[in-house]
Structures are given as structure tokens and as C-alpha cells.
Design an enzyme around this catalytic site. Structure first.
Site, PDB file in Angstrom:
ATOM      1  N   GLY A 188      -8.181   7.600  25.442  1.00 15.18           N
ATOM      2  CA  GLY A 188      -9.393   8.349  25.755  1.00 15.18           C
ATOM      3  C   GLY A 188     -10.392   8.430  24.611  1.00 15.18           C
ATOM      4  N   GLU A 220       0.196  12.939  26.618  1.00 17.53           N
ATOM      5  CA  GLU A 220      -0.393  14.261  26.894  1.00 17.53           C
ATOM      6  C   GLU A 220       0.682  15.272  27.262  1.00 17.53           C
ATOM      7  OE1 GLU A 220      -3.273  12.778  29.654  1.00 17.53           O
ATOM      8  OE2 GLU A 220      -4.305  11.803  27.978  1.00 17.53           O
ATOM      9  N   SER A 262      -7.565   3.204  26.108  1.00 14.73           N
ATOM     10  CA  SER A 262      -8.926   2.654  26.173  1.00 14.73           C
ATOM     11  C   SER A 262      -8.967   1.192  26.617  1.00 14.73           C
ATOM     12  CB  SER A 262      -9.662   2.836  24.845  1.00 14.73           C
ATOM     13  OG  SER A 262      -9.774   4.230  24.541  1.00 14.73           O
ATOM     14  N   HIS A 279       4.330  10.727  29.176  1.00 10.10           N
ATOM     15  CA  HIS A 279       2.980  10.434  28.699  1.00 10.10           C
ATOM     16  C   HIS A 279       2.676  11.281  27.458  1.00 10.10           C
ATOM     17  CE1 HIS A 279      -1.385  10.258  28.521  1.00 10.10           C
ATOM     18  NE2 HIS A 279      -1.269   9.089  29.131  1.00 10.10           N
ATOM     19  N   ASN A 282      -3.698   5.599  35.789  1.00 11.97           N
ATOM     20  CA  ASN A 282      -3.210   6.961  35.602  1.00 11.97           C
ATOM     21  C   ASN A 282      -4.420   7.884  35.791  1.00 11.97           C
ATOM     22  OD1 ASN A 282      -2.238   9.400  34.700  1.00 11.97           O
ATOM     23  ND2 ASN A 282      -1.962   8.762  32.564  1.00 11.97           N
ATOM     24  N   TRP A 283      -4.479   8.504  36.954  1.00 15.62           N
ATOM     25  CA  TRP A 283      -5.667   9.314  37.266  1.00 15.62           C
ATOM     26  C   TRP A 283      -5.669  10.654  36.521  1.00 15.62           C
ATOM     27  CZ3 TRP A 283      -6.323   8.764  43.365  1.00 15.62           C
ATOM     28  CH2 TRP A 283      -6.542   7.421  43.667  1.00 15.62           C
ATOM     29  N   LYS A 284      -4.541  11.010  35.906  1.00 10.59           N
ATOM     30  CA  LYS A 284      -4.426  12.299  35.198  1.00 10.59           C
ATOM     31  C   LYS A 284      -4.836  13.439  36.144  1.00 10.59           C
ATOM     32  CE  LYS A 284      -4.986   9.787  30.932  1.00 10.59           C
ATOM     33  NZ  LYS A 284      -5.368   9.756  29.523  1.00 10.59           N
ATOM     34  N   GLU A 343       1.434   3.115  24.288  1.00 13.97           N
ATOM     35  CA  GLU A 343       0.119   3.737  24.202  1.00 13.97           C
ATOM     36  C   GLU A 343      -0.058   4.405  22.839  1.00 13.97           C
ATOM     37  OE1 GLU A 343      -1.438   4.601  28.442  1.00 13.97           O
ATOM     38  OE2 GLU A 343      -0.236   6.310  27.838  1.00 13.97           O
ATOM     39  N   GLY A 347      -6.369   4.811  32.008  1.00 18.51           N
ATOM     40  CA  GLY A 347      -6.858   6.152  32.334  1.00 18.51           C
ATOM     41  C   GLY A 347      -8.289   6.071  32.848  1.00 18.51           C
ATOM     42  N   GLY A 348      -9.233   6.306  31.949  1.00 19.64           N
ATOM     43  CA  GLY A 348     -10.651   6.395  32.310  1.00 19.64           C
ATOM     44  C   GLY A 348     -11.158   5.269  33.194  1.00 19.64           C
TER      45      GLY A 348
END
Ligand code: PGA
Length: 254
Positions: free
Chosen positions: A174, A98, A214, A96, A10-12, A168, A235-236
């Protein structure tokens, strides 16, 4: 277990078209070695076209990060299922945390987006997860149950089999804090039991449940080794080819 592991990045709101293409080119150079895993990247909308082109002919699928429920019309800033499908998109992240936190997403809007994605033949990745205060108050299962039952309401068992759930825990996203494999497995087993109550045991057994929050090369192996963990939403660690590939390799126990 017959469920195919699915690892999605997920590149956000990261990577413009040139950066996205460079990342996919680097992934493509090594991804063919992993044929027992479904690899997905979810770039921002403006990067999707270039990434679909770059990923063509490889084993990397492309997903979007959101979808609107209407077919078309006066919805400034929104993107329809048809726009995604005709752009070469095969997957879509829905709900998601966010989006729930910053953009007013609710179980009801998740449910509407899900219906549009399923009708268009997309593979939805539906995100659920509890906040830290909910976990600390012992409400994790109650929250997950509400999100599953609301988000997946009115879905047929046949359609449900196509849905990927991403568990999640919001406190792990994150933050560098990961759920322990045991904690994650307990949540995944609970989610599968809820899915079995809604869609029947056979369908629930076929549905894939990813862990997210994470996940990185150092913890991917232990997490994906758990009985009910069928991959990850990353993500990251998905923003860099070396770390994403090494995470995939760890998850597959290579
Ligand atoms: P993270 O994000 O891997 O950076 O924690 C996961 C996600 O939000 O999907």
C-alpha cells in the site's frame, strides 16, 4: 515450469455485496480470455455469498481473508473452515501482515489456521514478509525463515504442495514502493530453498510463491517473469476491474 500462475485480489475491508458483485460481473466479462492463470478474489466475509453467486460458472475462484482454527464454539466474531467451504469458498489468506500488525497474528496462530484450512480442503495463501527495519538490518532471510518454519510447522509434504506462499515485503504494501524484480526474485529463491529443506525439492518446485506489495499493471510483467515468482497477491490494484484485468494481462505477458 509447470506451476500455474495465480493472481489473487485481496479486497481487504472494501466492497459491500453490491459493489463486490459489480466488480465480479465486470471481471467475468473478460476473464474467460485468460485460461492459463488462476484468478481469485478475496472479498470481506459479508460479501462472499453474493460474490460466489456472481462468479459461478466463471474461471474466478473466491477466497476468504481469514479463518479460525476451531470447528465451532464460543469464538465471537470468528468464522470456521466449514462456514467458508459451505459458502463456496476455495481459498483463504492466512497471516496477512495487517493481521500480524493490528490483530495479534503470530506464526503460531498462522500454523493453527493453516492446519484447519488444509484439513477442510481449502487452498491456503500464507503471507510472509519482512518489515523495513528488518530489511535494513540485513535480517530479511532470518525473518522469512522463522515465518516459514513456524507457520508451516507439522505440515506433510503432500499438504504442502497445495499451499500458496505470498511474499509481501511489509514496506511495499500500500505504499507504492515495489521490490525490484531482482530483490523479489532473490527473496523468492530463498523461500523456495527453505521449502525444499522442509518438504523436499520436488514439493518445493511444485509450490507457488506469489509476490505482493504495490503490484500493478506497470510492474506485473517484469515481476511474474522472474523464475520463482508464480503470480501476485494484489490489494489496491484489485479493487477496479480495468486495473485488475490489465494486471492479469501484463502478468501473463499478453
Ligand atoms: P497492495 O496490497 O497491492 O495494495 O500493496 C497487497 C496486499 O496487502 O496483499
Amino acid at each position: 515450469m509447470s506451476r500455474k500462475v495465480i493472481i489473487a485480489g485481496n479486497w481487504k475491508m472494501n466492497k459491500n455485496a453490491a459493489e463486490g458483485v459489480a466488480l465480479v460481473e465486470a471481471l467475468k466479462a473478460k476473464s474467460a480470455a485468460f485460461n492459463d492463470v488462476e484468478i481469485v478474489v478475496c472479498p470481506p466475509f459479508t460479501t462472499i455469498g453474493a460474490v460466489v453467486e456472481a462468479a459461478a460458472g466463471s474461471n474466478i475462484g473466491v477466497g476468504a481473508q481469514n479463518i479460525h482454527w476451531a470447528a465451532n464454539g464460543a469464538f465471537t466474531g470468528e468464522i470456521s473452515a466449514d462456514m467458508l467451504v459451505t459458502s463456496g469458498v476455495k481459498y483463504v489468506i492466512i497471516g496477512h501482515s495487517e493481521r500480524r500488525q493490528y490483530f495479534g497474528e503470530t506464526d503460531e496462530t498462522v500454523n493453527k489456521r493453516l492446519a484447519a484450512a488444509l484439513a477442510a480442503g481449502l487452498i491456503p495463501i500464507v503471507c510472509i514478509g519482512e518489515l523495513l527495519e528488518e530489511r535494513e538490518a540485513g535480517k530479511t532471510e532470518e525473518v522469512l525463515s522463522t515465518q516459514i518454519r513456524g507457520g508451516l510447522a507439522n505440515v506433510s509434504a503432500e499438504d504442502a504442495a497445495r499451499i500458496v506462499i505470498a511474499y509481501e515485503p511489509v514496506w511495499a504494501i500500500g505504499t507504492g514502493k515495489t521490490a525490484t524484480p531482482e530483490m523479489a526474485q532473490a527473496a523468492h529463491a530463498f523461500i523456495r530453498a527453505e521449502l525444499a529443506a522442509m518438504f523436499g525439492a520436488e514439493t518445493a518446485e511444485a509450490m507457488r510463491i506469489q509476490y505482493g506489495g504495490s503490484m500493478k499493471p506497470a510492474n506485473a510483467r517484469e515481476l511474474v517473469a522472474q523464475k520463482d515468482i508464480d503470480g501476485g497477491l494484489i490489494g489496491g490494484a484489485a479493487l477496479d476491474a480495468e486495473s485488475f484485468l490489465s494486471l492479469i494481462s501484463e502478468a501473463m505477458g499478453c
